[in-house]
Design an enzyme around this catalytic site. Structure first.
Site, PDB file in Angstrom:
ATOM      1  CE  LYS A 116      -3.435  -2.754  -0.026  1.00  0.00           C
ATOM      2  NZ  LYS A 116      -3.980  -3.175  -1.305  1.00  0.00           N
ATOM      3  CD  GLU A 200      -4.045   6.292   3.956  1.00  0.00           C
ATOM      4  OE1 GLU A 200      -5.265   6.375   4.191  1.00  0.00           O
ATOM      5  OE2 GLU A 200      -3.577   5.699   2.977  1.00  0.00           O
ATOM      6  CG  HIS A 235     -13.680  -2.800   6.670  1.00  0.00           C
ATOM      7  ND1 HIS A 235     -13.597  -1.471   6.327  1.00  0.00           N
ATOM      8  CD2 HIS A 235     -13.300  -2.888   7.954  1.00  0.00           C
ATOM      9  CE1 HIS A 235     -13.174  -0.789   7.376  1.00  0.00           C
ATOM     10  NE2 HIS A 235     -12.991  -1.610   8.373  1.00  0.00           N
ATOM     11  NE  ARG A 292     -11.508  -7.951  -5.750  1.00  0.00           N
ATOM     12  CZ  ARG A 292     -11.100  -7.148  -4.774  1.00  0.00           C
ATOM     13  NH1 ARG A 292      -9.808  -7.059  -4.483  1.00  0.00           N
ATOM     14  NH2 ARG A 292     -11.954  -6.413  -4.102  1.00  0.00           N
TER      15      ARG A 292
HETATM   16  C1  MV4 Z   1      -9.650   5.238   5.198  1.00  0.00           C
HETATM   17  C2  MV4 Z   1     -10.801   5.822   5.751  1.00  0.00           C
HETATM   18  C3  MV4 Z   1     -10.692   7.102   6.258  1.00  0.00           C
HETATM   19  N1  MV4 Z   1      -9.520   7.742   6.194  1.00  0.00           N
HETATM   20  N2  MV4 Z   1      -8.506   5.938   5.147  1.00  0.00           N
HETATM   21  C4  MV4 Z   1     -11.391   0.818   4.781  1.00  0.00           C
HETATM   22  C5  MV4 Z   1     -10.867  -0.363   4.042  1.00  0.00           C
HETATM   23  C6  MV4 Z   1      -9.571   0.047   3.452  1.00  0.00           C
HETATM   24  N3  MV4 Z   1      -9.470  -0.400   2.114  1.00  0.00           N
HETATM   25  C7  MV4 Z   1      -9.548   1.550   3.533  1.00  0.00           C
HETATM   26  N4  MV4 Z   1     -10.636   1.952   4.366  1.00  0.00           N
HETATM   27  C8  MV4 Z   1     -10.752   3.238   4.806  1.00  0.00           C
HETATM   28  N5  MV4 Z   1      -9.644   3.994   4.713  1.00  0.00           N
HETATM   29  C9  MV4 Z   1      -8.456   7.159   5.656  1.00  0.00           C
HETATM   30  N6  MV4 Z   1      -7.297   7.821   5.638  1.00  0.00           N
HETATM   31  C10 MV4 Z   1     -11.964   5.067   5.788  1.00  0.00           C
HETATM   32  C11 MV4 Z   1     -11.945   3.770   5.330  1.00  0.00           C
HETATM   33  C12 MV4 Z   1     -13.182   3.067   5.438  1.00  0.00           C
HETATM   34  C13 MV4 Z   1     -13.864   2.627   4.317  1.00  0.00           C
HETATM   35  C14 MV4 Z   1     -13.373   2.758   3.031  1.00  0.00           C
HETATM   36  C15 MV4 Z   1     -14.064   2.303   1.950  1.00  0.00           C
HETATM   37  C16 MV4 Z   1     -15.289   1.685   2.132  1.00  0.00           C
HETATM   38  C17 MV4 Z   1     -15.782   1.517   3.383  1.00  0.00           C
HETATM   39  C18 MV4 Z   1     -15.087   1.978   4.485  1.00  0.00           C
HETATM   40  C19 MV4 Z   1     -15.619   1.809   5.753  1.00  0.00           C
HETATM   41  C20 MV4 Z   1     -14.946   2.246   6.828  1.00  0.00           C
HETATM   42  C21 MV4 Z   1     -13.722   2.873   6.683  1.00  0.00           C
END
Ligand code: MV4
Length: 494
Positions: A116, A200, A235, A292
């Site tokens: 990442k 982050e 998630h 994917r």
């Molecule tokens: C985040 C975020 C808020 N701020 N990064 C969740 C899974 C992972 N792929 C990244 N995710 C997140 N990253 C920062 N800096 C909030 C999430 C997140 C989220 C992202 C996409 C879809 C659903 C989510 C649910 C909770 C938190």
């Protein structure tokens, strides 16, 4: 084009891939574990090879067994679907080393984007905005604490090998950092074999908007517009739609351009998804690339008219894309609901078992991608997704109403599903208004219970389910001495 493709997957996505192969005149080879001996993907493929024991690590995750099945069946390519080995760079490389085409990006691209912080560095160099934070990973809690101070709280601790929320912790003050890092590190170590972390800035209540991209081997890259995936639980996405209710033509153009730049910078080939977080002010940030075909790809298919599996196979065979960005149009609106064999009243506990009755909805604008059938025993061993329902309409409201209608027409007996829960979300004023964010479920659907004022079909299904599951043994002996339909219902294939 290939004449035979092995599908290294199971369930609805294996069936989905087999269907396109059939239309293209490509023979298909299914692989299956013991509990999947009579699974739908096995019945629909031209050939099937047993992988033996059902445990994922001994079947659908076992690289050597799958390579061996491909060689023995003389397949020329392997489609990995999603999950299992789809984003394993070693699997992609093993295929290519054995002279098999992996239907997906090159192994090194999967490896780079799976890291990442490497992905963040690639995007930064491509001029795509990333969320403020660290550009390299660390396992040193003191270093992470210092970095958190520079970024400013709240921060999000993430696993460098992560994705899907594992090893992620929100930290709102310095005092909580050490503890969060230690627990995230051990969780990441267990899940990915790599405990390295990065930080982050934590964005509050963002929307999750992703762009589908296609890249051929000749350097052409296009995007197929966005999908909004903000409705998720722990998630796990549950409802996706396109277009996003908040998208404007200028934002779409800017995000689409960023997605294409991201793909080019990574040397991307085949179908992929560039994920962004979108804040309330309309600023978007690169999140990650999914290397994917995704679960939610059908909504893009319905609104663009393309078959993404066909595009993937053509790209893998070396064909150039047949269209430019300007040739692509989005039309209408599509919503996808993921159907899980889980009990939404019992904190989504898995609900595997024998499917006693299965009546899928149909009609205008309804597509069903499904991996089960009446008489199939949904195994406990794998992901509880049993299928997806996709509704297309001219407008968001038309597809929303169509989806509600279709879900209310869906009857599954024998296992619990998330269908009643999905109906209530789609009917909620917040969803109807398009007021979505990644905390939607926590805000509005915590502690949900089924209401008995559900549709007639839901009531009938409810009653029949109780009846069917209470019918056992001699209590159902019919007067004529032969089994009643209740006793044999669902057993006819076994
Ligand atoms: C985040 C975020 C808020 N701020 N990064 C969740 C899974 C992972 N792929 C990244 N995710 C997140 N990253 C920062 N800096 C909030 C999430 C997140 C989220 C992202 C996409 C879809 C659903 C989510 C649910 C909770 C938190």
């Amino acid at each position: 084009m290939f004449s035979k493709v092995l599908i290294a997957n199971r369930g609805e996505i294996a069936v989905r891939i087999i269907r396109t192969c059939r239309e293209m005149g490509i023979r298909t080879v299914a692989v299956y574990s013991e509990v999947d001996t009579r699974a739908l993907h096995v019945l629909e493929a031209d050939e099937a090879v047993s992988l033996g024991e059902s445990e994922p690590s001994k079947s659908y995750l076992h690289i050597e067994k799958i390579m061996d099945a491909a060689k023995r069946s003389k397949a020329e390519a392997i489609h990995p679907g999603y999950g299992f080995l789809a984003e394993n760079p070693n699997f992609a490389e093993a295929c290519e080393h054995s002279g098999l085409t992996f239907v997906g990006p090159p192994g090194p691209v999967i490896r780079d984007l799976g890291n990442k912080t490497m992905a963040r560095r690639i995007m930064m160099s491509a001029g795509v905005r990333v969320i403020p934070g660290m550009m390299e990973a660390s396992r040193d809690p003191e270093r992470l604490l210092r970095e958190a101070g520079n970024i400013g709280y709240p921060v999000l601790v993430k696993a460098v090998a992560g994705g899907g929320g594992k090893g992620m912790r929100v930290v709102s003050e310095a005092e909580a950092m050490r503890e969060a890092c230690l627990s995230a590190m051990s969780e990441a170590e267990k899940a990915f074999g790599d405990g390295s972390l990065y930080l982050e800035k934590h964005l509050e209540t963002p929307r999750h908007v992703e762009f589908q991209i296609l890249a051929d081997r000749h350097g052409h890259v296009v995007h197929l517009f966005e999908r909004e995936c903000s409705i998720q639980r722990r998630h796990q996405k549950i409802i996706e739609e396109t277009p996003s209710p908040v998208m404007t033509p200028s934002l779409r153009e800017a995000m689409g351009r960023a997605a294409v730049s991201a793909a080019k910078a990574a040397g991307y080939v085949n179908a992929g998804t560039v994920e962004f977080l979108l804040d309330r002010s309309g600023k978007f940030y690169f999140l990650e690339v999914n290397t994917r075909l995704q679960v939610e790809h059908p909504i893009t298919e319905l609104t663009t008219g393309l078959d993404l599996v066909r595009e993937q196979l053509q790209i893998a065979a070396g064909d150039a894309l047949r269209f430019h960005q300007a040739d692509l149009l989005q039309r209408g609106h599509a919503i996808e609901c993921r159907l899980y064999a889980e009990d939404p009243e019992k904190s989504f506990f898995p609900s595997p078992g024998l499917v006693l009755l299965h009546r899928k909805p149909s009609g205008p604008g309804i597509r069903s991608d499904c991996g089960i059938y009446e008489g199939f025993k949904v195994p406990v061993e794998y992901d509880p997704i049993i299928g997806k329902l996709i509704a297309y309409g001219e407008t968001r409201e038309a597809s929303r109403r169509r989806m509600i209608r279709a879900l209310e027409n869906y009857a599954i007996l024998g296992i619990q599903t998330t269908i009643p829960y999905l109906i209530d979300i789609l009917k909620s004023p917040e969803f109807a208004a398009g007021d979505l964010s990644t905390d939607f479920i926590e805000r509005y659907f915590q502690g949900w219970r089924q209401s008995m004022e559900d549709s007639d079909m839901a009531k009938i299904a409810y009653i029949l389910h109780d009846l069917a599951s209470s019918v056992k043994g001699p209590t159902t002996q019919s007067a004529h001495g032969r089994p009643t339909p209740w006793e044999t219902l669902g057993d006819w294939r076994l």
